[in-house]
Design an enzyme around this catalytic site. Sequence first.
Site, PDB file in Angstrom:
ATOM      1  N   LYS A 140       4.413   8.517   9.099  1.00  0.00           N
ATOM      2  CA  LYS A 140       4.146   7.880  10.387  1.00  0.00           C
ATOM      3  C   LYS A 140       5.156   8.295  11.474  1.00  0.00           C
ATOM      4  O   LYS A 140       5.001   9.367  12.021  1.00  0.00           O
ATOM      5  CB  LYS A 140       4.023   6.367  10.198  1.00  0.00           C
ATOM      6  CG  LYS A 140       2.798   6.071   9.284  1.00  0.00           C
ATOM      7  CD  LYS A 140       2.334   4.643   9.242  1.00  0.00           C
ATOM      8  CE  LYS A 140       0.994   4.539   8.530  1.00  0.00           C
ATOM      9  NZ  LYS A 140       0.986   3.928   7.231  1.00  0.00           N
ATOM     10  N   ASP A 164       9.096   2.642  -0.226  1.00  0.00           N
ATOM     11  CA  ASP A 164       8.066   3.277   0.581  1.00  0.00           C
ATOM     12  C   ASP A 164       8.281   2.834   2.021  1.00  0.00           C
ATOM     13  O   ASP A 164       7.934   1.715   2.400  1.00  0.00           O
ATOM     14  CB  ASP A 164       6.670   2.889   0.082  1.00  0.00           C
ATOM     15  CG  ASP A 164       5.572   3.579   0.892  1.00  0.00           C
ATOM     16  OD1 ASP A 164       5.884   4.141   1.960  1.00  0.00           O
ATOM     17  OD2 ASP A 164       4.411   3.544   0.455  1.00  0.00           O
ATOM     18  N   TYR A 180       0.864  -1.190   0.000  1.00  0.00           N
ATOM     19  CA  TYR A 180       0.000   0.000   0.000  1.00  0.00           C
ATOM     20  C   TYR A 180       0.892   1.229   0.000  1.00  0.00           C
ATOM     21  O   TYR A 180       1.855   1.315   0.755  1.00  0.00           O
ATOM     22  CB  TYR A 180      -0.887  -0.009   1.253  1.00  0.00           C
ATOM     23  CG  TYR A 180      -1.774   1.213   1.404  1.00  0.00           C
ATOM     24  CD1 TYR A 180      -2.810   1.465   0.504  1.00  0.00           C
ATOM     25  CD2 TYR A 180      -1.581   2.110   2.456  1.00  0.00           C
ATOM     26  CE1 TYR A 180      -3.630   2.576   0.652  1.00  0.00           C
ATOM     27  CE2 TYR A 180      -2.404   3.220   2.615  1.00  0.00           C
ATOM     28  CZ  TYR A 180      -3.429   3.451   1.709  1.00  0.00           C
ATOM     29  OH  TYR A 180      -4.243   4.552   1.854  1.00  0.00           O
TER      30      TYR A 180
HETATM   31  C1  LIG Z   1       0.327   4.443   5.936  1.00  0.00           C
HETATM   32  C2  LIG Z   1       1.052   4.227   4.664  1.00  0.00           C
HETATM   33  C3  LIG Z   1       0.932   5.104   3.569  1.00  0.00           C
HETATM   34  C4  LIG Z   1      -0.051   6.230   3.567  1.00  0.00           C
HETATM   35  O1  LIG Z   1       0.220   7.172   4.527  1.00  0.00           O
HETATM   36  P1  LIG Z   1      -0.968   8.157   5.018  1.00  0.00           P
HETATM   37  O2  LIG Z   1      -0.280   9.090   5.947  1.00  0.00           O
HETATM   38  O3  LIG Z   1      -1.997   7.283   5.638  1.00  0.00           O
HETATM   39  O4  LIG Z   1      -1.477   8.826   3.792  1.00  0.00           O
HETATM   40  C5  LIG Z   1       1.738   4.905   2.472  1.00  0.00           C
HETATM   41  N1  LIG Z   1       2.591   3.881   2.423  1.00  0.00           N
HETATM   42  C6  LIG Z   1       2.733   3.006   3.433  1.00  0.00           C
HETATM   43  C7  LIG Z   1       3.730   1.913   3.325  1.00  0.00           C
HETATM   44  C8  LIG Z   1       1.949   3.145   4.578  1.00  0.00           C
HETATM   45  O5  LIG Z   1       2.061   2.236   5.560  1.00  0.00           O
END
Ligand SMILES: *Cc1c(COP(=O)(O)O)cnc(C)c1O
Length: 428
Positions: free
Chosen positions: A268, A240, A145
């Site tokens: 995060k 990511d 994701y």
């Molecule tokens: C949480 C997450 C996102 C999205 O971040 P948001 O702050 O919720 O938009 C993108 N990539 C990864 C791997 C994530 O865990």
Amino acid sequence: MPNTDRNQQLFERARAVIPGGVNSPVRAFKAVGGTPRFVSRAQGAYFWDADDRRYVDYIGSWGPMILGHGHPAVVEAVQRAVVEGFSYGAPTEREIELAEAMLALLPSMEMVRLVSSGTEAAMSALRLARGATGRKYIIKFEGCYHGHADALLVKAGSGLATFGHPTSAGVPPEVVQHTLVLEYNNIPQLEEAFALHGHELACLMIEAIAGNMNFVRASAAFAQRCRELCTQHGALLVFDEVMTGFRVGLHGAQGVLGITPDLTVLGKVIGGGMPLAAFGGPRAIMEQLAPQGPVYQAGTLSGNPVATACGLATLKEIARPGFYEALAQKTRSLVDGLKSAAAAEGVPFAADSEGGMFGFFLLDALPQNYGAVMKSDGARFNRLFHGLLDRGVYIAPALYEAGFVSAAHSEADIAATVAAAREVFASL
Ligand SMILES: *Cc1c(COP(=O)(O)O)cnc(C)c1O
């Protein structure tokens, strides 16, 4: 009869004014059923719901709360920042400090741009990769994701190495026609995709330790092959690390794997619970961004002074010697305890962890890709989830999510969690 369950009352009230009653889908308990807990406050390893019931929190806002809730040094930094001002739309020194702190810990980055959410960071990194390479095709992996940008809301089409289909209404198929969706940890398929499309690929985006299909590691060989093929074909390797950055270790998944990506996406933990995210990489690529270069990217609240204060204070704490060793040890003791409890009750169980992030599966072996994750027994997971919830333990309300331990979790919290889990395993 009067409804005394305040969580239920709030959920009903919320559903009248907020779609599904929540502002992000997984909070709604749709996968597991039941009533979402509305949080009234949190401290350390715990939060309290609207009925004042306490839970040991293994979500930590889906990763950011690595120090636990309400860490005094972070609270103090935020309080000081709030008094100075909320937002200026003009640069501040704290943005430089946070950038410098991140670059010092992630040597793959020479420059970094701050944004407000992981979605925004991943979307911007993708645009930058396309702008910098002059190419439009991208690779992503099923089960990873990267936020909810249109081009990334895509699942595999039928057949090997085909272009994807949108996973959301409102995303026209044309918008994902340049996104190639591959199976995680599948080296032959990866090689085939590069053989076919390598010359037109802008980037390969990956969660090198995936936390959005529960917890699945890229094998060392697979991650290495991603790096080699990108280099060979002039595509950018984008890690990511929104979830893994400063969570699996001080140097992220790239540090764990010993692989240098071209671009890194962060979020995060770097905001410590405030809306803050970032993307960075080599100077020559980052200087393609506006105002210096032709790739447009902007944000009214980017580098927000309260968020940067929160992020900086958090980074300062996690950079202390021994922080990750202690966190990893605690997380391992949770995972080992759960494994023993499951084994004692004859429940199939496989689990893994890295730093302060963990995952477990009601399966005999750790899955290597999304298809294998989805073979988990959903009904059984839901009974486990509710059994733990009833016993004051809050894990992710969906079997395809990872879990998080914070520095505030004590060995006693973990022992209580394992004891609760054993009771639930016995009833599964
Ligand atoms: C949480 C997450 C996102 C999205 O971040 P948001 O702050 O919720 O938009 C993108 N990539 C990864 C791997 C994530 O865990």
